[in-house]
Design an enzyme around this catalytic site. Structure first.
Site, PDB file in Angstrom:
ATOM      1  N   GLU B  67     -23.825 -39.244  28.296  1.00 49.05           N
ATOM      2  CA  GLU B  67     -23.817 -37.905  28.898  1.00 49.05           C
ATOM      3  C   GLU B  67     -25.192 -37.256  28.793  1.00 49.05           C
ATOM      4  O   GLU B  67     -25.601 -36.510  29.693  1.00 49.05           O
ATOM      5  CB  GLU B  67     -22.738 -37.036  28.246  1.00 49.05           C
ATOM      6  CG  GLU B  67     -21.308 -37.396  28.666  1.00 49.05           C
ATOM      7  CD  GLU B  67     -20.765 -38.646  27.986  1.00 49.05           C
ATOM      8  OE1 GLU B  67     -21.377 -39.090  26.992  1.00 49.05           O
ATOM      9  OE2 GLU B  67     -19.740 -39.182  28.445  1.00 49.05           O
ATOM     10  N   TYR B  93     -16.025 -34.378  26.778  1.00 49.75           N
ATOM     11  CA  TYR B  93     -17.149 -35.287  26.539  1.00 49.75           C
ATOM     12  C   TYR B  93     -18.476 -34.717  27.026  1.00 49.75           C
ATOM     13  O   TYR B  93     -19.439 -35.445  27.238  1.00 49.75           O
ATOM     14  CB  TYR B  93     -16.874 -36.645  27.196  1.00 49.75           C
ATOM     15  CG  TYR B  93     -15.593 -37.262  26.721  1.00 49.75           C
ATOM     16  CD1 TYR B  93     -15.271 -37.234  25.358  1.00 49.75           C
ATOM     17  CD2 TYR B  93     -14.682 -37.835  27.598  1.00 49.75           C
ATOM     18  CE1 TYR B  93     -14.080 -37.773  24.893  1.00 49.75           C
ATOM     19  CE2 TYR B  93     -13.491 -38.376  27.134  1.00 49.75           C
ATOM     20  CZ  TYR B  93     -13.195 -38.338  25.784  1.00 49.75           C
ATOM     21  OH  TYR B  93     -12.018 -38.861  25.325  1.00 49.75           O
ATOM     22  N   HIS B 136      -8.793 -34.864  25.608  1.00 50.88           N
ATOM     23  CA  HIS B 136      -8.618 -34.863  27.068  1.00 50.88           C
ATOM     24  C   HIS B 136      -7.962 -33.560  27.518  1.00 50.88           C
ATOM     25  O   HIS B 136      -7.287 -33.515  28.536  1.00 50.88           O
ATOM     26  CB  HIS B 136      -7.783 -36.056  27.524  1.00 50.88           C
ATOM     27  CG  HIS B 136      -8.390 -37.382  27.207  1.00 50.88           C
ATOM     28  ND1 HIS B 136      -8.321 -37.956  25.957  1.00 50.88           N
ATOM     29  CD2 HIS B 136      -9.119 -38.235  27.968  1.00 50.88           C
ATOM     30  CE1 HIS B 136      -8.957 -39.117  25.962  1.00 50.88           C
ATOM     31  NE2 HIS B 136      -9.458 -39.307  27.179  1.00 50.88           N
TER      32      HIS B 136
END
Lengths: 435, 344
Positions: B67, B93, B136
């Site tokens: 990322e 994330y 998530h």
């Protein structure tokens, strides 16, 4: 593991019993060779002779270049002669231009360091001893190749002919400062010189340079990107991310690691130098890696030129480790006498980059001591005159800064309501206070 | 609101996002899409399906799983002159990229006095209600609204998702575009034990095929009312709307759509009219965006308030897996909060 760890219940007890016979584990914490009070002695440092390293074809496979990542590309020998396959065979005017830019960078650093000590600004960082790293590279790149520097590549701006008065205005955060007093001194930005805005956050420029190079490639452009970080910053995650992106997309980028042995007070061992070279990191990424004498302007020029030609021919990125020495403190806020031997700099076996290029030019018969002394005098005057001009625009804390309401500009392209409100509130408060 | 009239058809939020990317890539050769699995495969949520085949690998490409790299590279591409639309697969994330977003993208225009800009739109699925567990389900918008120099946008319908995403891509400032993945394929009223709905028949699911914008910084009044004002965004807009309908309370529901810059006029106008305010978000409570909303309402509507400003939010815990419906700020908790505000 062997016998230990394959029994069922009671295993832990047995293991504990057997481990009593093992030596205790030890944590290795690196320690530099010389501390304050020690006599620095680098005589056992392996410095390959100039001219020894082969110069492979620019389009070669990095898998066949491992020796270059562990060796040391050097062009100038002890007598100042250019030797070997990496000699870029530069014309006299280029050599003198580089020498002059290096000397101007040093004069500029000296003047600005003194200005900080005189209280004219808050902060400064010299690049003493590392002038060849910036100027050799700038001379080998095209003027519109995009540079993503760290804070110690002022030499790139100077080599590109950027006005030093503009740099001084930034250092003084005065009304002539193109960055409107928002940035810490030396965090230059000069789009016209293809010199990217410097950030205080280390190594962030690395993936940005790769992205710029990827964009250039995706567009079918011919420009390439170059970036610099210190050996200490290679420990940042951004370094890894940049290398993996550069490798995967074969980005036309030059990744420079300026290994000046010190990251503030931490010696290079804390960035992993005890285990391997920084250039060798390239091998794991499948990138071409060169380790070069960073105090040899011709080696820097030759390596940069090689990497630039490689990138321009779509052969991908190159990582260059410039092996050099940070001759002075990290910054005006740092006293290196508190953590390293005082004579390290004078004992450094690769010498001074300006003295070595000067010796080379004299050996070629295109330069002499008198001309050099005259140049130094002229550059000192040029820097002094520029500083006087810049000081007319104000020095830090003397009020000649950009109007305070400009603080709110450029956060966004257009100022949203909440910033307009804060701007107005600030002005009202100052007015109410009678200021 | 619509700047160019074109044929409309029913789309899910995923289809609307895909359409926005398609429209912008067609219009502007500088727009590039990048991220993990976004290329050949078309994205783990199908948001970028078909784009690589249509526009080529130089404009839509898969990236390594880093990322830091995705955002750092996008900033460099922006400095070159492109208009990148990087995707972070889950908002959970985005943290490895925080330094690049906060220290670089958000500050670039300011620190270079406009010499360099970061005209990029970071798309990322966010929010819970999908049994996503801790990594998530998160709603990290409050981290970004706290950063000067970044805009934060969250749509709640397919129509808004497309129009806002087009506006975000055209915007010259860095935009965090959080997509509530719980409502990618249909609105969610918080009644987790009832069958899932699709977007079919929802008025916000009629989406023009071509180019249009929903301007950043403008809230949408979902329902006009007199009794209280409810400020919400993303999935919670639907939960709030359904709960209000079932309760029969005359609430004014405002979907903020953009958190920074915020539509303060819409908020102020509504609360001054109703005298009561409830704030609903999925994100954890302490220092969440609701705290900023509450402070603004209190500062600007103090003399109109007839009850304390209330907040229904995620609890100050990591997002749990099995206890999802106890954690999620659903109809039970919203109903209780509305009753409390109306009693006061």
């Amino acid at each position: 593991m062997g016998d230990r760890g394959n029994s069922g219940a009671g295993m832990a007890g047995n293991e504990q019993e057997q481990r009593r016979n093992l030596p205790p584990l030890r944590l290795h914490v690196p320690e530099p060779r010389f501390r304050p009070g020690d006599v620095a002695d680098f005589s056992d440092l392996e410095i390959p002779a100039a001219g020894m390293m082969p110069r492979p074809d620019e389009g070669g496979d990095p898998a066949n270049m491992h020796d270059l990542a562990y060796g040391l590309v050097r062009v100038l020998d002890a007598e100042g002669k250019a030797v070997g396959a990496w000699d870029p065979k530069l014309p006299p005017e280029t050599l003198i231009r580089m020498l002059r830019a290096m000397a101007l960078t040093r004069a500029f650093d000296q003047r600005m360091f003194r200005a900080q000590r005189q209280g004219k600004t808050s902060f400064y960082m010299k690049s003493t001893g590392e002038e060849a790293v910036s100027i050799g590279a700038a001379a080998a790149l095209a003027s519109d190749d995009m540079c993503f520097p760290s804070y110690r590549q002022q030499g790139v701006l100077i080599a590109r002919g950027w006005p030093i008065i503009d740099m001084m205005n930034q250092i003084y955060s005065n009304k002539g400062d193109r960055l409107k007093g928002r940035q810490l001194p030396i965090m230059y930005s000069a789009r016209e010189a293809s010199f990217f805005s410097i950030s205080g956050n280390l190594a962030t420029q690395y993936p940005q340079a790769v992205g710029w190079a990827m964009a250039s490639a995706a567009r079918g452009d011919t420009r390439i990107a170059a970036t610099w970080c210190g050996e200490g910053s290679t420990a940042e995650g951004d370094f890894h991310s940049a290398c993996i992106f550069a490798s995967v997309y074969r980005a036309p980028v030059i990744l420079n690691v300026v290994n000046n042995q010190w990251a503030i007070s931490s010696f290079s061992g804390f960035a992993g130098a005890e285990a391997t070279t920084f250039a060798a990191r390239a091998i794991g990424y499948g990138i071409a890696g060169l380790r070069i004498d960073g105090n040899d302007a011709l080696a820097v020029y030759a390596a940069t030129r090689w990497a630039a030609d490689r990138a321009r021919a779509n052969h991908g990125p190159t990582l260059i480790e410039h092996f050099t020495y940070r001759a002075e403190g990290h910054s005006t806020s740092d006293d290196p006498g508190a953590y390293r031997s005082a004579d390290e700099g004078s004992q450094w076996p690769l010498g001074d980059p300006i003295a070595r290029l000067k010796q080379h030019c004299i050996a070629l018969g295109i330069w002499d001591e008198d001309r050099h002394a005259a140049m130094d005098k002229e550059l000192a005057e040029q820097v002094r005159d520029a500083a006087r001009e810049a000081e007319k625009n104000g020095i830090l804390g003397h009020g000649l800064h950009h109007p305070m309401e400009t603080m709110f500009e450029d956060v966004f392209e257009q100022m949203p309501w909440h910033l307009k409100e804060q701007q107005q509130a600030m002005l009202d408060e100052w007015k109410a206070a009678g200021l | 609101m619509t700047e160019a009239a074109t044929e409309s058809r029913q789309m899910s939020m995923i289809q609307a996002i895909n359409s926005a990317l398609d429209v912008m890539m067609e219009r502007d050769p500088d727009v590039v899409v990048m991220g993990e699995d976004v290329g050949y495969f078309g994205g783990v949520f199908r948001a970028t399906a078909g784009l690589q085949a249509k526009y080529g690998k130089n404009r839509v490409f898969d990236t390594p799983i880093t990322e830091i790299g995705i955002i750092g590279v996008a900033i460099g591409m922006g400095a070159y002159g492109l208009r990148p639309v990087p995707e972070i697969q889950f908002a959970d994330y985005i943290y490895p990229a925080l330094d690049q977003l906060v220290s670089e993208a958000a500050r670039l225009r300011y620190r270079s006095a406009g010499e360099f800009i970061a005209p990029m739109t970071v798309r990322s699925p966010f929010g819970g209600g999908i049994f996503g567990g801790q990594t998530h389900s998160q709603s990290p918008e409050g981290i970004f609204t706290h950063v000067s120099g970044i805009k934060t946008v969250i749509p709640s319908t397919p129509y808004d998702a497309k129009g806002l995403l087009i506006a975000a891509i055209e915007d010259n400032d860095p935009v965090i575009f959080f997509e509530p993945k719980r409502i990618y394929n249909g609105p969610f009223d918080g009644q987790y034990d009832r069958p899932a709905k699709s977007w079919a028949g929802h008025p916000g699911a009629m989406v023009p095929e071509g180019y249009y914008r929903v301007p950043l910084g403008q809230a949408r009044t979902v329902r006009e009312g007199e009794a209280l004002t409810i400020l919400c965004y993303g999935t919670m807009e639907h939960v709030v709307e359904s709960t209000v309908r079932e309760m029969g309370v005359d609430a004014e529901i405002i979907d903020l759509r953009t958190l920074v810059p915020l539509d303060i006029e819409a908020i102020e106008g509504s609360v001054k009219k109703t005298g009561r305010c409830l704030i609903v978000h999925e994100a954890t409570r302490t220092s969440g965006f609701g705290a900023e909303l509450s402070a603004l309402v209190q500062e600007r509507c103090f003399y109109h308030l007839e009850a304390p400003v209330e907040r229904v939010t995620g609890f100050d815990t990591p997002y749990p897996h099995s206890l999802e419906w106890a954690y999620f700020p659903g109809p039970v908790r919203i109903r209780e909060a509305i009753n409390k505000i109306m009693r006061d």
